[in-house]
Motif scaffolding. Structure first.
Motif, PDB file in Angstrom:
ATOM      1  N   THR A 152       0.839  -1.196   0.000  1.00  0.00           N
ATOM      2  CA  THR A 152       0.000   0.000   0.000  1.00  0.00           C
ATOM      3  C   THR A 152       0.879   1.253   0.000  1.00  0.00           C
ATOM      4  OG1 THR A 152      -1.713  -1.169   1.229  1.00  0.00           O
ATOM      5  CG2 THR A 152      -1.806   1.246   1.223  1.00  0.00           C
ATOM      6  N   PRO A 153       0.734   2.134  -0.986  1.00  0.00           N
ATOM      7  CA  PRO A 153       1.539   3.360  -0.995  1.00  0.00           C
ATOM      8  C   PRO A 153       1.355   4.160   0.293  1.00  0.00           C
ATOM      9  CG  PRO A 153       0.407   3.069  -3.095  1.00  0.00           C
ATOM     10  CD  PRO A 153      -0.147   2.027  -2.164  1.00  0.00           C
ATOM     11  N   GLY A 154       2.467   4.627   0.835  1.00  0.00           N
ATOM     12  CA  GLY A 154       2.424   5.412   2.058  1.00  0.00           C
ATOM     13  C   GLY A 154       2.482   4.595   3.323  1.00  0.00           C
ATOM     14  N   SER A 155       2.381   3.273   3.228  1.00  0.00           N
ATOM     15  CA  SER A 155       2.448   2.424   4.416  1.00  0.00           C
ATOM     16  C   SER A 155       3.896   2.282   4.876  1.00  0.00           C
ATOM     17  CB  SER A 155       1.858   1.050   4.127  1.00  0.00           C
ATOM     18  OG  SER A 155       2.634   0.366   3.159  1.00  0.00           O
ATOM     19  N   ARG A 156       4.053   1.837   6.127  1.00  0.00           N
ATOM     20  CA  ARG A 156       5.400   1.626   6.658  1.00  0.00           C
ATOM     21  C   ARG A 156       6.148   0.596   5.822  1.00  0.00           C
ATOM     22  NH1 ARG A 156       7.839   2.473  11.564  1.00  0.00           N
ATOM     23  NH2 ARG A 156       5.873   2.980  12.605  1.00  0.00           N
ATOM     24  N   ILE A 157       5.490  -0.523   5.500  1.00  0.00           N
ATOM     25  CA  ILE A 157       6.191  -1.587   4.793  1.00  0.00           C
ATOM     26  C   ILE A 157       6.556  -1.150   3.377  1.00  0.00           C
ATOM     27  CG2 ILE A 157       4.075  -2.720   3.955  1.00  0.00           C
ATOM     28  CD1 ILE A 157       7.360  -4.411   5.131  1.00  0.00           C
ATOM     29  N   ALA A 158       5.724  -0.359   2.734  1.00  0.00           N
ATOM     30  CA  ALA A 158       6.066   0.140   1.400  1.00  0.00           C
ATOM     31  C   ALA A 158       7.316   1.006   1.459  1.00  0.00           C
ATOM     32  CB  ALA A 158       4.904   0.921   0.806  1.00  0.00           C
ATOM     33  N   GLY A 159       7.404   1.848   2.483  1.00  0.00           N
ATOM     34  CA  GLY A 159       8.569   2.696   2.645  1.00  0.00           C
ATOM     35  C   GLY A 159       9.829   1.903   2.920  1.00  0.00           C
ATOM     36  N   ASP A 164      12.394  -3.119  -4.192  1.00  0.00           N
ATOM     37  CA  ASP A 164      12.596  -4.575  -4.110  1.00  0.00           C
ATOM     38  C   ASP A 164      11.415  -5.185  -3.363  1.00  0.00           C
ATOM     39  OD1 ASP A 164      13.353  -7.170  -3.792  1.00  0.00           O
ATOM     40  OD2 ASP A 164      15.185  -6.761  -2.678  1.00  0.00           O
ATOM     41  N   VAL A 165      10.471  -5.763  -4.093  1.00  0.00           N
ATOM     42  CA  VAL A 165       9.230  -6.239  -3.489  1.00  0.00           C
ATOM     43  C   VAL A 165       9.136  -7.769  -3.489  1.00  0.00           C
ATOM     44  CG1 VAL A 165       7.981  -4.134  -4.038  1.00  0.00           C
ATOM     45  CG2 VAL A 165       7.989  -6.027  -5.688  1.00  0.00           C
ATOM     46  N   THR A 166      10.259  -8.453  -3.724  1.00  0.00           N
ATOM     47  CA  THR A 166      10.253  -9.914  -3.719  1.00  0.00           C
ATOM     48  C   THR A 166      10.259 -10.424  -2.283  1.00  0.00           C
ATOM     49  OG1 THR A 166      11.433 -10.000  -5.821  1.00  0.00           O
ATOM     50  CG2 THR A 166      11.441 -11.992  -4.485  1.00  0.00           C
ATOM     51  N   ILE A 167       9.346 -11.342  -1.987  1.00  0.00           N
ATOM     52  CA  ILE A 167       9.250 -11.924  -0.651  1.00  0.00           C
ATOM     53  C   ILE A 167       9.381 -13.440  -0.759  1.00  0.00           C
ATOM     54  CG2 ILE A 167       7.862 -10.024   0.243  1.00  0.00           C
ATOM     55  CD1 ILE A 167       5.383 -11.788  -0.099  1.00  0.00           C
ATOM     56  N   ASN A 168       9.853 -14.077   0.330  1.00  0.00           N
ATOM     57  CA  ASN A 168      10.066 -15.524   0.349  1.00  0.00           C
ATOM     58  C   ASN A 168       9.142 -16.173   1.376  1.00  0.00           C
ATOM     59  OD1 ASN A 168      11.590 -14.150   2.346  1.00  0.00           O
ATOM     60  ND2 ASN A 168      12.872 -15.943   2.674  1.00  0.00           N
ATOM     61  N   CYS A 169       8.244 -17.019   0.911  1.00  0.00           N
ATOM     62  CA  CYS A 169       7.167 -17.540   1.756  1.00  0.00           C
ATOM     63  C   CYS A 169       7.310 -19.035   2.023  1.00  0.00           C
ATOM     64  CB  CYS A 169       5.815 -17.299   1.095  1.00  0.00           C
ATOM     65  SG  CYS A 169       5.378 -15.565   0.958  1.00  0.00           S
ATOM     66  N   PHE A 170       6.838 -19.430   3.193  1.00  0.00           N
ATOM     67  CA  PHE A 170       6.671 -20.841   3.521  1.00  0.00           C
ATOM     68  C   PHE A 170       5.563 -20.927   4.567  1.00  0.00           C
ATOM     69  CE2 PHE A 170       7.543 -24.766   5.878  1.00  0.00           C
ATOM     70  CZ  PHE A 170       7.604 -25.672   4.833  1.00  0.00           C
ATOM     71  N   PRO A 192      -3.196 -11.525   2.092  1.00  0.00           N
ATOM     72  CA  PRO A 192      -2.430 -10.568   2.898  1.00  0.00           C
ATOM     73  C   PRO A 192      -1.047 -11.109   3.264  1.00  0.00           C
ATOM     74  CG  PRO A 192      -4.696 -10.658   3.673  1.00  0.00           C
ATOM     75  CD  PRO A 192      -4.533 -11.779   2.678  1.00  0.00           C
ATOM     76  N   GLU A 193      -0.042 -10.291   3.054  1.00  0.00           N
ATOM     77  CA  GLU A 193       1.334 -10.656   3.384  1.00  0.00           C
ATOM     78  C   GLU A 193       1.981  -9.688   4.368  1.00  0.00           C
ATOM     79  OE1 GLU A 193       3.122 -13.271   2.599  1.00  0.00           O
ATOM     80  OE2 GLU A 193       1.834 -14.250   1.126  1.00  0.00           O
ATOM     81  N   ALA A 194       1.331  -8.575   4.649  1.00  0.00           N
ATOM     82  CA  ALA A 194       1.850  -7.632   5.644  1.00  0.00           C
ATOM     83  C   ALA A 194       0.680  -6.945   6.331  1.00  0.00           C
ATOM     84  CB  ALA A 194       2.759  -6.591   4.997  1.00  0.00           C
ATOM     85  N   VAL A 195       0.802  -6.754   7.640  1.00  0.00           N
ATOM     86  CA  VAL A 195      -0.193  -6.012   8.424  1.00  0.00           C
ATOM     87  C   VAL A 195       0.533  -5.034   9.325  1.00  0.00           C
ATOM     88  CG1 VAL A 195      -1.977  -7.813   8.368  1.00  0.00           C
ATOM     89  CG2 VAL A 195      -0.264  -7.821  10.204  1.00  0.00           C
TER      90      VAL A 195
END
Length: 230
Positions: A152-159, A164-170, A192-195
């Motif tokens: 989400t633009p303006g969110s903490r995680i976006a900042g 580099d938006v690649t994430i590694n999931c398991f 959802p991947e970030a809250v």
């Protein structure tokens, strides 16, 4: 003075040297190295449901990954694919709630994000293939799958993540309802991947495993928020 970061841990049978299958307090080294490299000092927290007094000595908290959380924490019955560690639930839920009450900086990783959702009144999907129709979030035992997330633009995680938006999931479970948290990142399938909790100093949950890459963006942000308390 380095900020003191508490980190939740497993208790599992482990073997080393001449010792075999001893009950052991453990956490993958990447977790502690990620905090150390970001400028923090780690204190390992074995499951302990007697009190939450240790928070008085901490500047931040990492709720680490691991097995599924108990569905009773979000008002559900366990499904056939759900595997829990009740000792961790009993210790970590009160610890997390007390940390939130103290406005302690918190980073939840994978299971830690799911516990954060449950503590915030949210719910989980217990087996994603039943919901999404695929297994791309957990492709094989011990194998991370890469996804490009949308933040989400303006969110903490976006900042923090930047370009580099690649994430590694398991993981085979995921967020259904985030409760009072705000979803600020999703995988390509919408999961959802970030809250975050934008009303607090630093409360961030990520469904992926930034410790594997020792991601200084996330762990550095936690340590930085913790340093402000010193």
């Amino acid at each position: 003075m380095r900020p003191i970061i508490g980190m939740t841990t497993y208790v599992m049978p482990a073997s080393w040297g001449v010792w075999r299958d001893l009950p052991t307090t453990l956490i993958p080294y990447d977790y502690t190295a990620a905090v150390t490299e970001a400028g923090g000092r780690v204190v390992l927290l074995p499951p302990d449901d007697l009190d939450t007094d240790v928070l008085r000595m901490l500047d931040g908290l990492v709720v680490s990954g691991g097995p599924d959380i108990g569905p009773e924490l979000y008002g559900a019955e366990p499904g056939p694919h759900t595997v829990t560690h009740p000792d961790r639930d009993a210790a970590e839920m009160p610890l997390l709630r007390a940390a939130l009450d103290r406005d302690l900086p918190v980073l939840g990783v994978c299971r830690g994000m799911q516990l954060l959702v449950a503590a915030s009144g949210g719910t989980l999907h217990q087996h994603l293939p039943d919901v999404l129709g695929h297994e791309r979030h957990r492709v094989a035992p011990g194998v991370y799958s890469d996804h490009d997330a949308v933040f989400t633009p303006g969110s903490r995680i976006a900042g923090l993540m930047g370009a580099d938006v690649t994430i590694n999931c398991f993981h085979h479970q995921g967020v259904s309802d985030p409760g009072t948290l705000t979803v600020t990142g999703r995988a390509e399938d919408g999961l959802p991947e970030a809250v975050e909790d934008p009303e607090r100093r630093f409360v961030l949950g990520v469904q992926w495993h930034p410790e594997v890459r020792r991601d200084r963006r996330l762990f550095g942000a936690l340590v930085g928020a913790a340093a402000e308390r010193i």
